[in-house]
Design a protein around this motif. Structure first.
Motif, mmCIF file in Angstrom:
data_model
loop_
_atom_site.group_PDB
_atom_site.id
_atom_site.type_symbol
_atom_site.label_atom_id
_atom_site.label_comp_id
_atom_site.label_asym_id
_atom_site.label_seq_id
_atom_site.Cartn_x
_atom_site.Cartn_y
_atom_site.Cartn_z
ATOM 1 N N LEU A 107 0.825 -1.199 0.000
ATOM 2 C CA LEU A 107 0.000 0.000 0.000
ATOM 3 C C LEU A 107 0.863 1.254 0.000
ATOM 4 N N ALA A 108 1.966 1.211 0.779
ATOM 5 C CA ALA A 108 2.888 2.346 0.790
ATOM 6 C C ALA A 108 3.524 2.534 -0.583
ATOM 7 N N ASP A 109 3.813 1.411 -1.261
ATOM 8 C CA ASP A 109 4.420 1.489 -2.585
ATOM 9 C C ASP A 109 3.481 2.143 -3.594
ATOM 10 N N LEU A 110 2.167 1.928 -3.418
ATOM 11 C CA LEU A 110 1.193 2.515 -4.336
ATOM 12 C C LEU A 110 1.159 4.036 -4.261
ATOM 13 N N VAL A 111 1.557 4.578 -3.114
ATOM 14 C CA VAL A 111 1.604 6.035 -2.977
ATOM 15 C C VAL A 111 3.041 6.553 -3.090
ATOM 16 N N GLY A 112 3.927 5.701 -3.636
ATOM 17 C CA GLY A 112 5.291 6.145 -3.915
ATOM 18 C C GLY A 112 6.224 6.128 -2.733
ATOM 19 N N MET A 113 5.949 5.302 -1.717
ATOM 20 C CA MET A 113 6.798 5.239 -0.529
ATOM 21 C C MET A 113 7.393 3.835 -0.396
ATOM 22 N N VAL A 114 8.560 3.773 0.218
ATOM 23 C CA VAL A 114 9.147 2.491 0.612
ATOM 24 C C VAL A 114 9.159 2.477 2.127
ATOM 25 N N ARG A 115 8.277 1.680 2.700
ATOM 26 C CA ARG A 115 8.103 1.678 4.150
ATOM 27 C C ARG A 115 7.775 0.272 4.605
ATOM 28 N N GLY A 116 8.276 -0.094 5.781
ATOM 29 C CA GLY A 116 7.990 -1.420 6.319
ATOM 30 C C GLY A 116 9.206 -1.985 7.027
ATOM 31 N N ARG A 117 9.270 -3.316 7.084
ATOM 32 C CA ARG A 117 10.340 -3.992 7.825
ATOM 33 C C ARG A 117 11.118 -4.909 6.894
ATOM 34 N N LEU A 118 12.422 -4.969 7.113
ATOM 35 C CA LEU A 118 13.283 -5.898 6.386
ATOM 36 C C LEU A 118 13.946 -6.826 7.390
ATOM 37 N N GLY A 119 13.660 -8.117 7.268
ATOM 38 C CA GLY A 119 14.327 -9.115 8.094
ATOM 39 C C GLY A 119 15.538 -9.647 7.352
ATOM 40 N N LEU A 120 16.729 -9.358 7.870
ATOM 41 C CA LEU A 120 17.977 -9.721 7.194
ATOM 42 C C LEU A 120 18.870 -10.515 8.137
ATOM 43 N N ALA A 121 19.328 -11.674 7.687
ATOM 44 C CA ALA A 121 20.295 -12.473 8.450
ATOM 45 C C ALA A 121 21.608 -12.494 7.686
ATOM 46 N N VAL A 122 22.716 -12.381 8.394
ATOM 47 C CA VAL A 122 24.030 -12.406 7.748
ATOM 48 C C VAL A 122 24.932 -13.374 8.502
ATOM 49 N N THR A 123 25.827 -14.021 7.775
ATOM 50 C CA THR A 123 26.823 -14.870 8.422
ATOM 51 C C THR A 123 27.813 -13.994 9.171
ATOM 52 N N THR A 124 28.525 -14.601 10.112
ATOM 53 C CA THR A 124 29.380 -13.813 11.005
ATOM 54 C C THR A 124 30.453 -13.031 10.252
ATOM 55 N N THR A 125 30.961 -13.570 9.146
ATOM 56 C CA THR A 125 31.978 -12.840 8.391
ATOM 57 C C THR A 125 31.398 -11.578 7.776
ATOM 58 N N ALA A 126 30.126 -11.609 7.395
ATOM 59 C CA ALA A 126 29.495 -10.451 6.757
ATOM 60 C C ALA A 126 29.239 -9.308 7.730
ATOM 61 N N LYS A 127 29.366 -9.557 9.029
ATOM 62 C CA LYS A 127 29.094 -8.483 9.990
ATOM 63 C C LYS A 127 30.106 -7.352 9.882
ATOM 64 N N TYR A 128 31.238 -7.606 9.203
ATOM 65 C CA TYR A 128 32.255 -6.565 9.080
ATOM 66 C C TYR A 128 31.867 -5.480 8.086
ATOM 67 N N PHE A 129 30.919 -5.781 7.199
ATOM 68 C CA PHE A 129 30.513 -4.755 6.238
ATOM 69 C C PHE A 129 29.001 -4.526 6.190
ATOM 70 N N ALA A 130 28.208 -5.473 6.694
ATOM 71 C CA ALA A 130 26.751 -5.343 6.610
ATOM 72 C C ALA A 130 26.229 -4.047 7.238
ATOM 73 N N PRO A 131 26.742 -3.612 8.409
ATOM 74 C CA PRO A 131 26.233 -2.352 8.968
ATOM 75 C C PRO A 131 26.444 -1.155 8.039
ATOM 76 N N HIS A 132 27.537 -1.146 7.260
ATOM 77 C CA HIS A 132 27.770 -0.045 6.325
ATOM 78 C C HIS A 132 26.715 -0.049 5.216
ATOM 79 N N LEU A 133 26.385 -1.243 4.723
ATOM 80 C CA LEU A 133 25.350 -1.347 3.703
ATOM 81 C C LEU A 133 23.995 -0.890 4.246
ATOM 82 N N LEU A 134 23.671 -1.361 5.445
ATOM 83 C CA LEU A 134 22.370 -1.027 6.014
ATOM 84 C C LEU A 134 22.273 0.452 6.373
#
Length: 314
Positions: free
Chosen positions: A84-111
């Motif tokens: 519904l948010a997308d229909l009015v041109g918004m990106v809103r909601g929740r993203l559930g993301l899991a990362v392996t332990t090695t990815a924790k070194y860069f994942a916060p920068h991406l997020l």
């Protein structure tokens, strides 16, 4: 049975944490209020949903069924809100993301960069070992996962978005430090510190030895990159790690990257999701974000001439 949506939200949080206090904190409720919802649900169900053994909580068989239904309904409601948010041109909601332990070194920068672009998105990040990340993905507890290898045979698809070079690390005073074009046969004489079975880094390391008909001389098996780095610095053995995990140790001269023929092992980071799952608007936008800008948000690495340390591109 007349359960409210709020009761299902409360139950899902309790079932996920198996802890009333943590569920209450997440939901901004008091613990007695959470306990009250749970008592009402058990009265409506006519069966116990949670049982306590000692100090630990466990889901009953009925509780497991309610958890599955609650998670499905919550996901559908969140997906509706996002569309519904997308229909009015918004990106809103929740993203559930899991990362392996090695990815924790860069994942916060991406997020961090993603959140600045889409401030209405609430990201829930889970960091764990590869096995747990895959279990969460299979159970639909997270919509996307970031890992170094796409698993086979579990109905998932992965999109590569960034290089993940694996290098050989040693203490700086190791006899091979500074040597050029080290033969794999010489390299194989050393003792290695290994991640747990199933780790993507360990699998790549084992494949390197198997492809050359060499035996891997394993020493200690350690459960995290940080522990392995400490073991390498202490002289307990060599190891193979993602270059993304070594920025601080290389900058301070705590470890040396060896010039072994066949290294670095050129791999990639992948964003993985269930193949049959219809991704939410937020997840679709996150994948597009990774494809457009993911690799550029992490400082790229280029390798110098043979015998030199890998150098970061400035």
């Amino acid at each position: 049975m007349h359960l409210t949506f709020r009761q299902l939200q409360v139950f899902e949080a309790v079932a996920r944490h198996l802890n009333y206090t943590r569920a209450a904190e997440e939901l901004f409720m008091t613990q007695p209020a959470v306990s009250g919802h749970m008592r009402q649900m058990e009265e409506i169900a006519g069966l116990p949903l949670i049982e306590q053994v000692g100090k630990r909580l466990f889901l009953t068989e009925a509780g497991e069924e309610v958890q599955k239904a609650a998670l499905e309904m919550i996901n559908r409601a969140e997906d509706l809100e996002m569309r519904l948010a997308d229909l009015v041109g918004m990106v809103r909601g929740r993203l559930g993301l899991a990362v392996t332990t090695t990815a924790k070194y860069f994942a916060p920068h991406l997020l961090g960069a993603f959140s600045r672009r889409y401030p209405e998105v609430d990201v829930r990040l889970e960091v764990s070992n590869r096995e747990t990340v895959l279990e969460r993905l299979a159970a639909n507890r997270d919509e996307l996962a970031i890992m170094g290898r796409v698993p086979q045979g579990m109905g998932v698809t992965g999109t590569a978005f960034m290089p993940n070079p694996l290098v050989v690390v040693a203490p700086p005073d190791h006899p091979l430090a500074g040597a050029s074009r080290i033969a794999p046969e010489r390299f194989a004489e050393e003792t290695f510190l290994l991640r747990e079975p199933g780790s993507g880094t360990r699998l790549a390391m084992e494949q390197f030895f198997a492809d050359r008909g060499l035996s891997l001389k394993g020493g200690m098996e350690l459960g995290s990159n940080e522990t392995i780095k400490q073991g390498v610095m202490a002289g307990l053995g060599l190891s193979v790690l993602s270059l993304h995990t070594l920025r601080l140790e290389r900058a301070t001269g705590k470890v040396a990257v060896l010039d072994v023929n066949g290294f670095p092992l050129q791999r990639h980071w992948y964003a993985v999701h269930l193949k049959e799952k219809r991704l939410s608007v937020v997840a679709d936008n996150f994948l597009a974000f990774l494809a457009e800008e993911g690799a550029g948000l992490i400082e790229p690495v280029v390798f110098g001439e043979a015998g030199s340390e890998p150098k970061e591109q400035r």
